[in-house]
Write an enzyme that holds these catalytic residues in place. Structure first.
Site, short mmCIF file in Angstrom:
data_model
loop_
_atom_site.label_atom_id
_atom_site.label_comp_id
_atom_site.label_asym_id
_atom_site.label_seq_id
_atom_site.Cartn_x
_atom_site.Cartn_y
_atom_site.Cartn_z
N PRO A 170 -0.43 -3.03 3.74
CA PRO A 170 -0.87 -1.70 3.30
C PRO A 170 -2.34 -1.41 2.74
O PRO A 170 -2.42 -1.26 1.77
CB PRO A 170 0.19 -1.32 2.45
N CYS A 171 -3.14 -1.40 3.57
CA CYS A 171 -4.42 -1.26 3.12
C CYS A 171 -4.48 0.29 2.51
O CYS A 171 -5.65 0.64 1.93
CB CYS A 171 -5.67 -1.66 4.31
N HIS A 172 -3.79 1.07 3.18
CA HIS A 172 -3.91 2.44 2.53
C HIS A 172 -3.73 2.61 1.04
O HIS A 172 -3.73 3.42 0.41
CB HIS A 172 -2.88 3.39 3.28
#
Ligand code: ZN
Length: 353
Positions: free
Chosen positions: A318-320
């Site tokens: 989850p780089c967001h």
């Protein structure tokens, strides 16, 4: 490399819906259920949207294993080809698994160099590459369906196994014996409420999930092939099917933790960063600075940002969930609006599905 200016997916969908002939030659659509590709104006009965794939060039459609529609003749979308080309195309349509060597061309009065030039200029591939693509499209399908490799080789006009292997690896980068789903990368599109994603998996797990313009595909496949040293073929395996169902419930707000297996070769630094990303809980965010501290490199914020942007498995890694310290969104490879929506979905203030 050939670069394309591709219309947006929405634009293509619209043109396809109304059979807009002004888009003929601009893009093509492959129908998964029939294995045929068409131009936008094709008068044939429309397939369901979920069975349609869009391609920017005939080359991409051919190498994805599609054959040209006999009704709308997509190979002729940039003007009617000269008679000698039309004859070649229809000969191959009749028997796509045959071989068409130089001797064949001469026997029908065509200079091989001329065929090569014409195909290269008009279709972005040589005549032999076109023939190879048509034969291999068939082979792909059979290999995916589990046919015996020997049958595939003999049934598709290859008079020797080594010839088949060579042709296969020339086009797709790996010998067919190694292209069983156990040892190649399979790739598919997954529709989502915020745009289609391209997903790919090895036999070990998911190795790619990205929001993507279809015109970027070729480049992404080349990168994957180089990274994993495996052939990339269209298809699905158990990891992709699990990913698809997990994504569906993620977008419905149900799933908070993915269980699908992941494969992400990386530098030691990337690995540290990506492993940290996986620890950020659903619905929360952290900053580049905080991650830099957690991996013991407090001064490496910028490098953390870079590694974050190099993540190949969007959403699941989850780089967001990484934002600027100030609280503003920072960047996102898939477009900031998507990052906003993903975060809002996780906060429960937005319904996407
Ligand atoms: Zn058609």
């Amino acid at each position: 490399m050939i670069t394309h200016t591709a219309p947006s997916l929405q634009e293509m969908e619209k043109a396809w819906k109304i059979n807009d002939p002004s888009y003929d030659g601009v893009f093509y659509l492959g129908v998964r259920t029939t294995g045929i590709f068409c131009k936008p104006s094709c008068p044939s009965r429309k397939a369901l949207r979920k069975n349609i794939e869009f391609y920017i060039t005939t080359r991409e459609a051919i190498f994805a294993g599609y054959r040209p529609c006999k009704r709308c003749k997509p190979m002729e979308s940039n003007g009617k080809p000269p008679d000698w080309v039309a004859h070649l195309l229809s000969a191959i349509d009749d028997k796509p698994t045959e071989r068409y060597p130089d001797a064949y061309l001469r026997s029908v009065g065509v200079e091989p160099a001329r065929a090569r030039r014409f195909f290269l200029k008009n279709y972005g591939m040589t005549f032999q590459a076109y023939c190879r693509g048509r034969r291999l499209g068939k082979s792909f399908e059979q290999i995916r369906l589990g046919a015996d490799l020997d049958d595939v080789a003999l049934g598709n006009g290859y008079n020797s196994h080594s010839g088949f292997r060579e042709a296969f690896s020339k086009t797709f980068g790996k010998a067919p014996g190694r292209s069983r789903s156990s040892d190649c990368i399979v790739t598919t599109w997954i529709e989502s409420p915020i745009g289609p994603l391209i997903a790919a998996a090895t036999s070990e797990g998911v190795c790619l999930l990205e929001f993507s313009e279809r015109r970027m595909l070729e480049r992404q496949f080349t990168a994957l092939r180089q990274l994993f040293k495996k052939a990339v073929i269209p298809g699905k395996n158990e990891h992709l099917m699990l990913l698809e169902s997990e994504l569906k419930s993620y977008f419905e707000g149900e799933l908070k933790e993915f269980t699908v297996s992941l494969v992400y070769p990386s530098t030691p630094f990337q690995k540290k960063v990506w492993d940290q990303l996986l620890k950020i809980p659903y619905g929360s965010t952290t900053s580049y600075e905080a991650i830099a501290k957690r991996i013991g490199s407090p001064d490496a914020c910028r490098a953390v940002g870079t590694a974050n942007g190099q993540n190949r498995i969007a959403i699941v890694i989850p780089c967001h969930r990484v934002v600027n310290k100030s609280g503003d969104l920072g960047g996102y490879g898939g477009g900031l609006w998507r990052k906003r929506k993903l975060l809002d979905l996780e906060l429960g203030i937005l319904e996407l599905a």
